[in-house]
Design an enzyme around this catalytic site. Sequence first.
Site, PDB file in Angstrom:
ATOM      1  N   GLY A 287       9.602  47.867  48.265  1.00  0.00           N
ATOM      2  CA  GLY A 287       9.293  48.922  49.243  1.00  0.00           C
ATOM      3  C   GLY A 287       9.439  50.294  48.632  1.00  0.00           C
ATOM      4  O   GLY A 287       9.894  51.236  49.278  1.00  0.00           O
ATOM      5  N   ALA A 288       9.026  50.421  47.368  1.00  0.00           N
ATOM      6  CA  ALA A 288       9.325  51.644  46.601  1.00  0.00           C
ATOM      7  C   ALA A 288       8.143  52.605  46.495  1.00  0.00           C
ATOM      8  O   ALA A 288       8.164  53.537  45.710  1.00  0.00           O
ATOM      9  CB  ALA A 288       9.839  51.274  45.218  1.00  0.00           C
TER      10      ALA A 288
ATOM     11  N   VAL B 128       6.819  40.908  49.938  1.00  0.00           N
ATOM     12  CA  VAL B 128       8.071  40.216  49.589  1.00  0.00           C
ATOM     13  C   VAL B 128       8.356  39.004  50.484  1.00  0.00           C
ATOM     14  O   VAL B 128       9.217  38.192  50.152  1.00  0.00           O
ATOM     15  CB  VAL B 128       9.297  41.171  49.609  1.00  0.00           C
ATOM     16  CG1 VAL B 128       9.160  42.253  48.556  1.00  0.00           C
ATOM     17  CG2 VAL B 128       9.540  41.765  50.992  1.00  0.00           C
TER      18      VAL B 128
ATOM     19  N   SER C 276      21.821  48.497  57.487  1.00  0.00           N
ATOM     20  CA  SER C 276      21.589  49.671  58.338  1.00  0.00           C
ATOM     21  C   SER C 276      22.750  49.839  59.295  1.00  0.00           C
ATOM     22  O   SER C 276      23.429  48.853  59.637  1.00  0.00           O
ATOM     23  CB  SER C 276      20.305  49.452  59.154  1.00  0.00           C
ATOM     24  OG  SER C 276      20.198  50.404  60.188  1.00  0.00           O
TER      25      SER C 276
ATOM     26  N   TYR D  58      15.696  43.948  64.486  1.00  0.00           N
ATOM     27  CA  TYR D  58      16.110  44.713  63.299  1.00  0.00           C
ATOM     28  C   TYR D  58      17.633  44.660  63.114  1.00  0.00           C
ATOM     29  O   TYR D  58      18.129  44.486  61.999  1.00  0.00           O
ATOM     30  CB  TYR D  58      15.631  46.155  63.482  1.00  0.00           C
ATOM     31  CG  TYR D  58      15.854  47.088  62.327  1.00  0.00           C
ATOM     32  CD1 TYR D  58      15.032  47.053  61.197  1.00  0.00           C
ATOM     33  CD2 TYR D  58      16.864  48.054  62.373  1.00  0.00           C
ATOM     34  CE1 TYR D  58      15.219  47.956  60.150  1.00  0.00           C
ATOM     35  CE2 TYR D  58      17.049  48.951  61.330  1.00  0.00           C
ATOM     36  CZ  TYR D  58      16.225  48.895  60.225  1.00  0.00           C
ATOM     37  OH  TYR D  58      16.410  49.785  59.185  1.00  0.00           O
TER      38      TYR D  58
ATOM     39  N   ALA E 186      18.537  41.310  61.762  1.00  0.00           N
ATOM     40  CA  ALA E 186      18.164  41.195  60.341  1.00  0.00           C
ATOM     41  C   ALA E 186      19.125  41.987  59.464  1.00  0.00           C
ATOM     42  O   ALA E 186      19.560  41.509  58.402  1.00  0.00           O
ATOM     43  CB  ALA E 186      16.729  41.691  60.138  1.00  0.00           C
ATOM     44  N   LYS E 187      19.492  43.195  59.910  1.00  0.00           N
ATOM     45  CA  LYS E 187      20.349  44.042  59.072  1.00  0.00           C
ATOM     46  C   LYS E 187      21.795  43.545  59.057  1.00  0.00           C
ATOM     47  O   LYS E 187      22.513  43.743  58.055  1.00  0.00           O
ATOM     48  CB  LYS E 187      20.262  45.495  59.538  1.00  0.00           C
ATOM     49  CG  LYS E 187      18.901  46.142  59.258  1.00  0.00           C
ATOM     50  CD  LYS E 187      18.468  45.986  57.801  1.00  0.00           C
ATOM     51  CE  LYS E 187      17.423  46.987  57.368  1.00  0.00           C
ATOM     52  NZ  LYS E 187      16.962  46.738  55.979  1.00  0.00           N
TER      53      LYS E 187
END
Length: 253
Positions: free
Chosen positions: A13-14, A64, A142, A154, A157-158
């Site tokens: 994600g860069a 990914v 996060s 989210y 997931a985090k």
Amino acid sequence: MSTTEQRVAVVTGAARGIGAATAVRLAAEGRAVAVIDLDEAACKDTVEKITAAGGRAIAVGCDVSDEAQVEAAVARIADELGAPTILVNNAGVLRDNLLFKMSVSDWDTVMNVHLRGAFLMSRACQKHMVDAGFGRIVNLSSSSALGNRGQVNYSAAKAGMQGFTKTLAKELGKFGVTANAVAPGFIATDMTAATAERVGMGFEDFKAAAATQIPVQRVGEPDDIANAVAFFTGEAAGFVSGQVLYVAGGPLD
Ligand SMILES: NC(=O)c1ccc[n+]([C@@H]2O[C@H](COP(=O)([O-])OP(=O)(O)OC[C@H]3O[C@@H](n4cnc5c(N)ncnc54)[C@H](O)[C@@H]3O)[C@@H](O)[C@H]2O)c1
């Protein structure tokens, strides 16, 4: 490898945001960097920033969450840059909604990019780390891991990224591989700009409102996170593993 040989870092994600800042920072630390994002052409800016400063980098298009793409990307990186022994699992997406309105597809997308993506990337890179007797894995968690309204997918997931990190630390420690998580608070990127738009606020007003709730009275910048990642991936950080570092301008409730 000899200690003078350049280590190879992979940042997912860069193409922009935190991932781009991290890729540039790791290159400044002397790493060769594989800049991964969904669209290879979108990685060009990050790669150019690195090469313009005298660093080595390649752009790699890869989703990914796709096993075959991850395997091919890591093989290509090993071939073109060298064995990847530093991995930053940064790729991420938001699909915010309250639970009663959340679709299965929005749940699955978030799980797949963050958790499945980090799993596939870590599994593909760990062989190179074990062979080298050295590795550094940093996973982006996060502040939402502590719970956040409208982010049931989210936040799960985090929080999952934190358990994943601690288990990697336990499994891979004996091979010289550390795993740590960085958990950002509010960072000014396209991701938070999109959230501002979704709630109908201008980004400047949205950031100013967020800053009033943060002890240091400002929102974070991508470099704030890149700095923390640079610490965890450093040669000297070999005794720091399985940790979660909140980088949020203050403690979180
Ligand atoms: N910005 C914040 O306030 C904040 C806070 C906490 C955590 N984070 C986390 O930090 C990470 C980076 O966030 P950001 O704000 O820079 O986001 P961003 O949206 O600006 O960048 C995310 C990048 O990930 C890429 N990406 C998405 N899905 C992908 C996939 N399947 N394969 C490869 N690349 C993919 C996107 O194309 C994009 O370039 C994310 O994991 C995010 O959840 C961000």
